[in-house]
Design a protein around this motif. Structure first.
Motif, PDB file in Angstrom:
ATOM      1  N   UNK A  84       0.824  -1.210   0.000  1.00 19.40           N
ATOM      2  CA  UNK A  84       0.000   0.000   0.000  1.00 19.40           C
ATOM      3  C   UNK A  84       0.858   1.260   0.000  1.00 19.40           C
ATOM      4  N   UNK A  85       1.993   1.230   0.647  1.00 19.96           N
ATOM      5  CA  UNK A  85       2.873   2.407   0.673  1.00 19.96           C
ATOM      6  C   UNK A  85       3.362   2.770  -0.721  1.00 19.96           C
ATOM      7  N   UNK A  86       3.517   1.778  -1.593  1.00 20.10           N
ATOM      8  CA  UNK A  86       3.997   2.017  -2.949  1.00 20.10           C
ATOM      9  C   UNK A  86       2.915   2.591  -3.866  1.00 20.10           C
ATOM     10  N   UNK A  87       1.671   2.488  -3.468  1.00 13.61           N
ATOM     11  CA  UNK A  87       0.576   2.981  -4.298  1.00 13.61           C
ATOM     12  C   UNK A  87       0.684   4.492  -4.481  1.00 13.61           C
ATOM     13  N   UNK A  88       0.387   4.956  -5.673  1.00 10.18           N
ATOM     14  CA  UNK A  88       0.458   6.383  -5.978  1.00 10.18           C
ATOM     15  C   UNK A  88      -0.880   7.087  -5.737  1.00 10.18           C
ATOM     16  N   UNK A  89      -1.893   6.339  -5.330  1.00  8.13           N
ATOM     17  CA  UNK A  89      -3.231   6.887  -5.127  1.00  8.13           C
ATOM     18  C   UNK A  89      -3.364   7.546  -3.764  1.00  8.13           C
ATOM     19  N   UNK A  90      -4.413   8.355  -3.670  1.00  9.36           N
ATOM     20  CA  UNK A  90      -4.843   8.857  -2.368  1.00  9.36           C
ATOM     21  C   UNK A  90      -5.800   7.850  -1.760  1.00  9.36           C
ATOM     22  N   UNK A  91      -5.729   7.692  -0.476  1.00 11.05           N
ATOM     23  CA  UNK A  91      -6.706   6.902   0.251  1.00 11.05           C
ATOM     24  C   UNK A  91      -7.671   7.905   0.884  1.00 11.05           C
ATOM     25  N   UNK A  92      -8.893   7.945   0.376  1.00 13.58           N
ATOM     26  CA  UNK A  92      -9.904   8.873   0.867  1.00 13.58           C
ATOM     27  C   UNK A  92     -10.596   8.272   2.072  1.00 13.58           C
ATOM     28  N   UNK A  93     -10.361   8.859   3.235  1.00  9.68           N
ATOM     29  CA  UNK A  93     -10.864   8.322   4.491  1.00  9.68           C
ATOM     30  C   UNK A  93     -12.173   9.011   4.861  1.00  9.68           C
ATOM     31  N   UNK A  94     -13.219   8.189   5.067  1.00 10.65           N
ATOM     32  CA  UNK A  94     -14.528   8.698   5.466  1.00 10.65           C
ATOM     33  C   UNK A  94     -14.769   8.540   6.957  1.00 10.65           C
ATOM     34  N   UNK A  95     -14.093   7.576   7.589  1.00 13.38           N
ATOM     35  CA  UNK A  95     -14.318   7.330   9.007  1.00 13.38           C
ATOM     36  C   UNK A  95     -13.116   6.693   9.675  1.00 13.38           C
ATOM     37  N   UNK A  96     -13.033   6.913  10.965  1.00 14.90           N
ATOM     38  CA  UNK A  96     -11.973   6.340  11.789  1.00 14.90           C
ATOM     39  C   UNK A  96     -12.641   5.712  13.005  1.00 14.90           C
ATOM     40  N   UNK A  97     -12.282   4.458  13.277  1.00 15.21           N
ATOM     41  CA  UNK A  97     -12.915   3.745  14.390  1.00 15.21           C
ATOM     42  C   UNK A  97     -11.857   3.060  15.247  1.00 15.21           C
ATOM     43  N   UNK A  98     -12.251   2.774  16.464  1.00 15.04           N
ATOM     44  CA  UNK A  98     -11.332   2.167  17.421  1.00 15.04           C
ATOM     45  C   UNK A  98     -11.323   0.643  17.355  1.00 15.04           C
ATOM     46  N   UNK A  99     -12.210   0.051  16.547  1.00 10.21           N
ATOM     47  CA  UNK A  99     -12.216  -1.403  16.351  1.00 10.21           C
ATOM     48  C   UNK A  99     -12.939  -1.712  15.037  1.00 10.21           C
ATOM     49  N   UNK A 100     -12.760  -2.930  14.541  1.00  7.05           N
ATOM     50  CA  UNK A 100     -13.446  -3.320  13.316  1.00  7.05           C
ATOM     51  C   UNK A 100     -14.963  -3.329  13.531  1.00  7.05           C
ATOM     52  N   UNK A 101     -15.408  -3.800  14.693  1.00  6.18           N
ATOM     53  CA  UNK A 101     -16.840  -3.808  14.990  1.00  6.18           C
ATOM     54  C   UNK A 101     -17.409  -2.389  15.028  1.00  6.18           C
ATOM     55  N   UNK A 102     -16.654  -1.472  15.617  1.00  2.00           N
ATOM     56  CA  UNK A 102     -17.107  -0.073  15.656  1.00  2.00           C
ATOM     57  C   UNK A 102     -17.181   0.503  14.245  1.00  2.00           C
ATOM     58  N   UNK A 103     -16.237   0.139  13.393  1.00  2.10           N
ATOM     59  CA  UNK A 103     -16.259   0.598  11.999  1.00  2.10           C
ATOM     60  C   UNK A 103     -17.492   0.053  11.277  1.00  2.10           C
ATOM     61  N   UNK A 104     -17.814  -1.214  11.533  1.00  2.00           N
ATOM     62  CA  UNK A 104     -19.006  -1.810  10.917  1.00  2.00           C
ATOM     63  C   UNK A 104     -20.278  -1.103  11.369  1.00  2.00           C
ATOM     64  N   UNK A 105     -20.291  -0.628  12.606  1.00  2.00           N
ATOM     65  CA  UNK A 105     -21.467   0.078  13.122  1.00  2.00           C
ATOM     66  C   UNK A 105     -21.586   1.492  12.545  1.00  2.00           C
ATOM     67  N   UNK A 106     -20.489   2.059  12.068  1.00  2.00           N
ATOM     68  CA  UNK A 106     -20.518   3.389  11.457  1.00  2.00           C
ATOM     69  C   UNK A 106     -21.015   3.364  10.010  1.00  2.00           C
ATOM     70  N   UNK A 107     -20.859   2.237   9.347  1.00  2.00           N
ATOM     71  CA  UNK A 107     -21.241   2.120   7.931  1.00  2.00           C
ATOM     72  C   UNK A 107     -22.714   2.481   7.708  1.00  2.00           C
ATOM     73  N   UNK A 108     -23.675   1.980   8.513  1.00  2.00           N
ATOM     74  CA  UNK A 108     -25.069   2.381   8.287  1.00  2.00           C
ATOM     75  C   UNK A 108     -25.296   3.889   8.405  1.00  2.00           C
ATOM     76  N   UNK A 109     -24.563   4.556   9.294  1.00  2.00           N
ATOM     77  CA  UNK A 109     -24.674   6.007   9.412  1.00  2.00           C
ATOM     78  C   UNK A 109     -24.229   6.684   8.114  1.00  2.00           C
TER      79      UNK A 109
END
Length: 114
Positions: A61-86
């Motif tokens: 991933x470090x070698x990729x020339x793309x931008x990673x567009x971040x929509x959310x930051x979570x403290x766990x994978x489960x918390x990230x899954x709970x943010x997706x419906x929002x």
């Protein structure tokens, strides 16, 4: 890979100070095993993707020339899954359909680069 985040990040981190600290560790590319990122899909075939920060900091991933567009930051994978419906609810309200590309574009107008 370079990171960008939208003007209104979705997060489960309640304290502003803790949230700002997470943003700083992300900007320094200092691995935090408890940090998960909700992103616009890199492959283009998915709706949203969830990555561990440890995964994003791997050489591939470090070698990729793309931008990673971040929509959310979570403290766990489960918390990230709970943010997706929002995110999807806001997308439906704003765009009238599940159109991630338009939603991201509309929120990238005030994009800050990490």
């Amino acid at each position: 890979m370079r990171f960008r985040y939208t003007d209104n990040l979705y997060t489960d981190i309640a304290e502003e100070k803790a949230f700002q600290k997470k943003l700083k560790t992300l900007a320094r590319k200092k691995p935090d095993p408890r940090l998960f990122l909700i992103t616009y899909p890199l492959s283009g075939n998915n709706l949203l993707e969830i990555y561990s920060e440890l995964e994003i900091l791997q050489p591939y991933y470090r070698k990729q020339k793309k931008y990673l567009n971040i929509l959310g930051i979570a403290s766990s994978r489960d918390a990230a899954k709970k943010l997706i419906p929002d995110i999807l609810n806001d997308m439906m309200t704003e765009c009238g359909s599940i159109d991630i590309k338009s939603f991201v574009k509309s929120h990238m107008s005030k994009t800050d680069e990490l």
